[in-house]
Scaffold this motif. Structure first.
Motif, PDB file in Angstrom:
ATOM      1  N   VAL A   1       0.847  -1.197   0.000  1.00  0.00           N
ATOM      2  CA  VAL A   1       0.000   0.000   0.000  1.00  0.00           C
ATOM      3  C   VAL A   1       0.887   1.254   0.000  1.00  0.00           C
ATOM      4  O   VAL A   1       1.842   1.343   0.774  1.00  0.00           O
ATOM      5  CB  VAL A   1      -0.935   0.026   1.228  1.00  0.00           C
ATOM      6  CG1 VAL A   1      -1.741   1.332   1.272  1.00  0.00           C
ATOM      7  CG2 VAL A   1      -1.861  -1.182   1.229  1.00  0.00           C
ATOM      8  N   ILE A   2       0.568   2.204  -0.890  1.00  0.00           N
ATOM      9  CA  ILE A   2       1.266   3.483  -0.912  1.00  0.00           C
ATOM     10  C   ILE A   2       0.744   4.337   0.234  1.00  0.00           C
ATOM     11  O   ILE A   2      -0.466   4.580   0.340  1.00  0.00           O
ATOM     12  CB  ILE A   2       1.041   4.214  -2.249  1.00  0.00           C
ATOM     13  CG1 ILE A   2       1.507   3.353  -3.427  1.00  0.00           C
ATOM     14  CG2 ILE A   2       1.739   5.558  -2.249  1.00  0.00           C
ATOM     15  CD1 ILE A   2       1.087   3.907  -4.787  1.00  0.00           C
TER      16      ILE A   2
ATOM     17  N   ILE B   1       0.575   7.948   1.845  1.00  0.00           N
ATOM     18  CA  ILE B   1       0.800   9.374   1.592  1.00  0.00           C
ATOM     19  C   ILE B   1       1.281  10.064   2.862  1.00  0.00           C
ATOM     20  O   ILE B   1       0.783   9.803   3.963  1.00  0.00           O
ATOM     21  CB  ILE B   1      -0.496  10.047   1.093  1.00  0.00           C
ATOM     22  CG1 ILE B   1      -0.853   9.529  -0.301  1.00  0.00           C
ATOM     23  CG2 ILE B   1      -0.368  11.561   1.084  1.00  0.00           C
ATOM     24  CD1 ILE B   1      -2.189  10.030  -0.807  1.00  0.00           C
TER      25      ILE B   1
ATOM     26  N   THR C   1       6.769   8.895  -0.140  1.00  0.00           N
ATOM     27  CA  THR C   1       5.671   8.109   0.415  1.00  0.00           C
ATOM     28  C   THR C   1       6.219   6.990   1.286  1.00  0.00           C
ATOM     29  O   THR C   1       7.414   6.666   1.240  1.00  0.00           O
ATOM     30  CB  THR C   1       4.819   7.480  -0.704  1.00  0.00           C
ATOM     31  OG1 THR C   1       5.649   6.605  -1.481  1.00  0.00           O
ATOM     32  CG2 THR C   1       4.208   8.544  -1.598  1.00  0.00           C
TER      33      THR C   1
ATOM     34  N   HIS D   1       6.091   2.887   2.252  1.00  0.00           N
ATOM     35  CA  HIS D   1       5.781   1.572   1.672  1.00  0.00           C
ATOM     36  C   HIS D   1       5.142   0.747   2.784  1.00  0.00           C
ATOM     37  O   HIS D   1       5.825   0.184   3.642  1.00  0.00           O
ATOM     38  CB  HIS D   1       7.058   0.912   1.155  1.00  0.00           C
ATOM     39  CG  HIS D   1       6.808  -0.366   0.413  1.00  0.00           C
ATOM     40  ND1 HIS D   1       7.760  -0.952  -0.394  1.00  0.00           N
ATOM     41  CD2 HIS D   1       5.731  -1.194   0.348  1.00  0.00           C
ATOM     42  CE1 HIS D   1       7.279  -2.062  -0.921  1.00  0.00           C
ATOM     43  NE2 HIS D   1       6.045  -2.231  -0.471  1.00  0.00           N
TER      44      HIS D   1
ATOM     45  N   ILE E   1      -6.187   2.761  -6.420  1.00  0.00           N
ATOM     46  CA  ILE E   1      -5.480   3.672  -7.314  1.00  0.00           C
ATOM     47  C   ILE E   1      -5.180   2.918  -8.594  1.00  0.00           C
ATOM     48  O   ILE E   1      -4.878   1.710  -8.568  1.00  0.00           O
ATOM     49  CB  ILE E   1      -4.186   4.235  -6.679  1.00  0.00           C
ATOM     50  CG1 ILE E   1      -3.527   5.265  -7.619  1.00  0.00           C
ATOM     51  CG2 ILE E   1      -3.210   3.119  -6.292  1.00  0.00           C
ATOM     52  CD1 ILE E   1      -2.407   6.061  -6.963  1.00  0.00           C
TER      53      ILE E   1
ATOM     54  N   VAL F   1      -3.837   2.853  -2.034  1.00  0.00           N
ATOM     55  CA  VAL F   1      -3.190   4.024  -1.447  1.00  0.00           C
ATOM     56  C   VAL F   1      -3.943   4.400  -0.172  1.00  0.00           C
ATOM     57  O   VAL F   1      -5.167   4.266  -0.094  1.00  0.00           O
ATOM     58  CB  VAL F   1      -3.149   5.210  -2.438  1.00  0.00           C
ATOM     59  CG1 VAL F   1      -4.546   5.639  -2.863  1.00  0.00           C
ATOM     60  CG2 VAL F   1      -2.378   6.383  -1.855  1.00  0.00           C
ATOM     61  N   ARG F   2      -3.196   4.873   0.812  1.00  0.00           N
ATOM     62  CA  ARG F   2      -3.792   5.354   2.067  1.00  0.00           C
ATOM     63  C   ARG F   2      -3.401   6.816   2.253  1.00  0.00           C
ATOM     64  O   ARG F   2      -2.247   7.188   2.019  1.00  0.00           O
ATOM     65  CB  ARG F   2      -3.309   4.533   3.249  1.00  0.00           C
ATOM     66  CG  ARG F   2      -3.636   5.161   4.617  1.00  0.00           C
ATOM     67  CD  ARG F   2      -3.265   4.225   5.749  1.00  0.00           C
ATOM     68  NE  ARG F   2      -4.253   3.154   5.889  1.00  0.00           N
ATOM     69  CZ  ARG F   2      -4.023   2.010   6.521  1.00  0.00           C
ATOM     70  NH1 ARG F   2      -2.822   1.765   7.028  1.00  0.00           N
ATOM     71  NH2 ARG F   2      -4.976   1.107   6.623  1.00  0.00           N
TER      72      ARG F   2
ATOM     73  N   VAL G   1      -8.030   7.628  -8.581  1.00  0.00           N
ATOM     74  CA  VAL G   1      -8.289   7.013  -7.274  1.00  0.00           C
ATOM     75  C   VAL G   1      -9.792   6.983  -7.052  1.00  0.00           C
ATOM     76  O   VAL G   1     -10.520   7.863  -7.525  1.00  0.00           O
ATOM     77  CB  VAL G   1      -7.611   7.766  -6.112  1.00  0.00           C
ATOM     78  CG1 VAL G   1      -6.113   7.591  -6.143  1.00  0.00           C
ATOM     79  CG2 VAL G   1      -7.992   9.241  -6.112  1.00  0.00           C
TER      80      VAL G   1
ATOM     81  N   LEU H   1       2.061  10.446  -7.000  1.00  0.00           N
ATOM     82  CA  LEU H   1       2.055   9.024  -6.629  1.00  0.00           C
ATOM     83  C   LEU H   1       2.516   8.150  -7.780  1.00  0.00           C
ATOM     84  O   LEU H   1       2.779   6.958  -7.588  1.00  0.00           O
ATOM     85  CB  LEU H   1       0.655   8.605  -6.182  1.00  0.00           C
ATOM     86  CG  LEU H   1       0.125   9.281  -4.922  1.00  0.00           C
ATOM     87  CD1 LEU H   1      -1.266   8.753  -4.590  1.00  0.00           C
ATOM     88  CD2 LEU H   1       1.068   9.092  -3.740  1.00  0.00           C
TER      89      LEU H   1
ATOM     90  N   LYS I   1       5.634   3.772  -5.345  1.00  0.00           N
ATOM     91  CA  LYS I   1       4.853   4.524  -6.334  1.00  0.00           C
ATOM     92  C   LYS I   1       4.195   3.534  -7.290  1.00  0.00           C
ATOM     93  O   LYS I   1       4.410   2.326  -7.210  1.00  0.00           O
ATOM     94  CB  LYS I   1       5.755   5.505  -7.091  1.00  0.00           C
ATOM     95  CG  LYS I   1       6.374   6.590  -6.200  1.00  0.00           C
ATOM     96  CD  LYS I   1       5.325   7.504  -5.597  1.00  0.00           C
ATOM     97  CE  LYS I   1       5.892   8.461  -4.573  1.00  0.00           C
ATOM     98  NZ  LYS I   1       6.636   9.568  -5.145  1.00  0.00           N
TER      99      LYS I   1
END
Length: 566
Positions: free
Chosen positions: A388-389, A391, A398, A400, A423, A440-441, A464, A541, A550
């Motif tokens: 999961v990316i 933020i 970012t 990981h 995403i 992505v979070r 997204v 991203l 990414k």
């Protein structure tokens, strides 16, 4: 310069003939000694010819009670990311005191190639501010994405020699430098002895030594004081960045002192018209630095003289005889409240902007993405442990992360309760039709979708969303409006901004773009988005040269390992 022009300049400097323009009644902030100097400022053509004396002029401008400082230099930005053309950027930003903008047009170059760089070179000859066009070093930024064009050393050679040129723009492929990739070596060899701009986030130790030894002189990716100090100690000039997404000013402010100021500059990389209207541009950075305790001399040096010295612009950065007449009149040093701007001897007023010659835009009809359906956004997998990316607000780096996500009917679904949002990146240049999905979070999105063709640096479609049908609607709508930004919910478009110039820039005024950005922000907020600048955050991203995780059209990228995750 002809003999007659030189003689005229000397004649006006001595007072043997009236100056073309005289600024009378203000005080000059001298960035060498820190003193406030009394006397007129005399201008002949585009050049300052006299200070600290009394002059007569064909035109006398009363600046009584104001302080005169050198024009500000934004040392690194991508004008395309302001979402407006170079001409509207000029009209938007120059009134904030920016008289020189050092741009890297690699956004448009990733879409249409060298024609995009030539567009900026041509535009630079018609703007009120002085736009310097660095030549884009990494198109694409890596081999882990699909861009619309590829530029090699041979292409760059054909672009060299333009009056707007300084050198090679940010060399993002730092692994290619330190591991001696042949393509990277060819570009660096081509620019030997010229300015090479850097981009090496979190690089340290011997690898940083190797990167600097390759000839890289400046760097804007330092995000901590520790990182900035190592780079300064190794001779790099550090550019403090405060953009709409990347906000490093507060972290680096303690490093900027009267001692370090000659090696520190300011840049935005990048700010959109909405943030410029609400806060300002480099003027905002200056007053913020001073409010945090930075000495005014250090702040104004970083905003002008240090940038001029760092990029070899020896003709500007001071209000002194022989320097380019780039001057900003402000009410006070602390407030940096811009009252008047002079660019190359010309007052930057509405008449000056109206007199510019326009040029034809490039990159129309550039969105050639496949039509997508809700099914395209499913995320198949055979294990619940999922990358999961993560933020980081105000950063383009970012985290990981890894989360356990249940597989239901062969799909890992978005989970708004845990802020796990789908995403996707969709190739839009008409090359292969790739579609990659992930999680992505950090958006806070609870429903609907957001999609954009501003997607660094390859500028495919980034999307997204919580609802797959809304994601498909948003992505397909981008093809209909020639690119831009779209927000959707429950099968309807809530707000959109068309960016038909390469899918990156509007053909409308910056005021109209600012208004539509406001609508987009309200629409995103209505979907639960908590990010201050969700659209540029989304764009970054997809940039696989900024740690740590990414996504591109080819899949998730582990930037630390510099490889696509299988």
């Amino acid at each position: 310069m002809t003999k007659e022009q030189l003689e005229n300049r000397i004649e006006q400097a001595r007072g043997d003939a009236p100056a073309d323009v005289v600024l009378r009644g203000g005080r000059v902030f001298d960035l060498i000694t820190g003193a406030l100097l009394e006397g007129d400022v005399a201008i002949c053509g585009d050049t300052i010819v006299g200070i600290c004396e009394n002059y007569e002029g064909a035109r006398v401008i009363d600046v009584t009670g104001l302080t005169l400082v050198p024009g500000f230099i934004d040392t690194h930005l991508h004008i395309e990311s302001s979402l407006i053309t170079p001409f509207e950027f000029d009209r938007c930003v120059t009134p904030h005191g920016v008289t020189t903008a050092i741009c890297d047009p690699h956004e448009i170059a990733n879409v249409v190639g060298v024609d995009g760089i030539r567009y900026f070179q041509q535009a630079s000859g018609h703007t009120v501010m002085d736009i310097k066009v660095q030549l884009s070093s990494c198109v694409p930024s890596t081999d882990m994405e699909t861009a619309g064009a590829r530029i090699d050393a041979g292409d760059l050679a054909g672009l060299m020699g333009h009056p707007s040129g300084i050198g090679l723009a940010e060399f993002m492929n730092y692994p290619g430098v330190i591991h001696r990739d042949p393509g990277a070596m060819a570009k660096l060899a081509l620019f030997e002895g010229l300015h090479v701009d850097g981009h090496c986030p979190q690089l340290t130790g011997r690898d940083l030594n190797a990167y600097i030894a390759a000839g890289v002189a400046t760097e804007h990716e330092a995000t901590t004081a520790k990182e900035a100090l190592e780079k300064l100690r190794k001779g790099m000039r550090v550019l403090i960045r405060e953009g709409s997404v990347s906000k490093d000013l507060h972290a680096l402010q303690p490093v900027l002192t009267d001692i370090t100021a000659p090696y520190m500059c300011l840049c935005t990389d990048d700010r959109n018209p909405l943030d410029i209207a609400n806060e300002g541009h480099l003027d905002f950075m200056i007053r913020t630095l001073i409010s945090l305790g930075t000495p005014p001399l250090a702040a104004y040096r970083a905003a002008s003289l240090s940038g001029a010295e760092a990029f070899g612009l020896k003709d500007r950065g001071l209000i002194a005889p022989g320097k380019r007449a780039d001057i900003v009149a402000i009410g006070s040093l602390e407030a940096c409240d811009v009252r008047m701007v002079v660019c190359g001897g010309q007052v930057a007023d509405e008449a000056a902007f109206a007199s510019r010659e326009a040029i034809e835009p490039v990159g129309r009809q550039s969105v050639k993405a496949p039509t997508v359906t809700a099914e395209n956004f499913r995320a198949a997998g055979n294990r619940e442990t999922t990358d999961v990316i993560g933020i980081l607000q105000g950063k383009i780096i970012t985290e990981h992360l890894q989360e356990e996500i249940a597989i239901e009917d062969g799909d890992k679904r978005p989970d708004p309760a845990r802020d796990l949002v789908r995403i996707a990146v969709i190739e839009r240049h008409g090359i292969n039709g790739n579609i990659a999905t992930g999680f992505v979070r950090g958006f806070g999105l609870q429903e609907g979708a957001i999609a954009s063709t501003v997607c660094h640096d390859h500028h495919n479609i980034a999307c997204v969303g919580i609802d797959y049908s809304d994601m498909a609607l948003a992505a397909n709508r981008l093809g209909e409006i020639e690119g831009g930004i779209v927000v959707t919910q429950n099968g309807k478009v809530l707000a959109e901004l068309a960016l038909p110039l390469a899918g990156l820039m509007s053909l409308d005024s910056f005021e109209e773009v600012r208004e539509r950005l406001g609508d987009l922000h309200l629409a995103a907020k209505s979907l639960g988005v908590t990010l201050q600048e969700p659209f540029l955050q989304l764009a970054f991203l997809a940039l696989p040269v900024i740690p740590a995780l990414k996504i591109t059209d080819r899949g998730l990228v582990d930037v630390v390992k510099f490889e696509i995750i299988a």
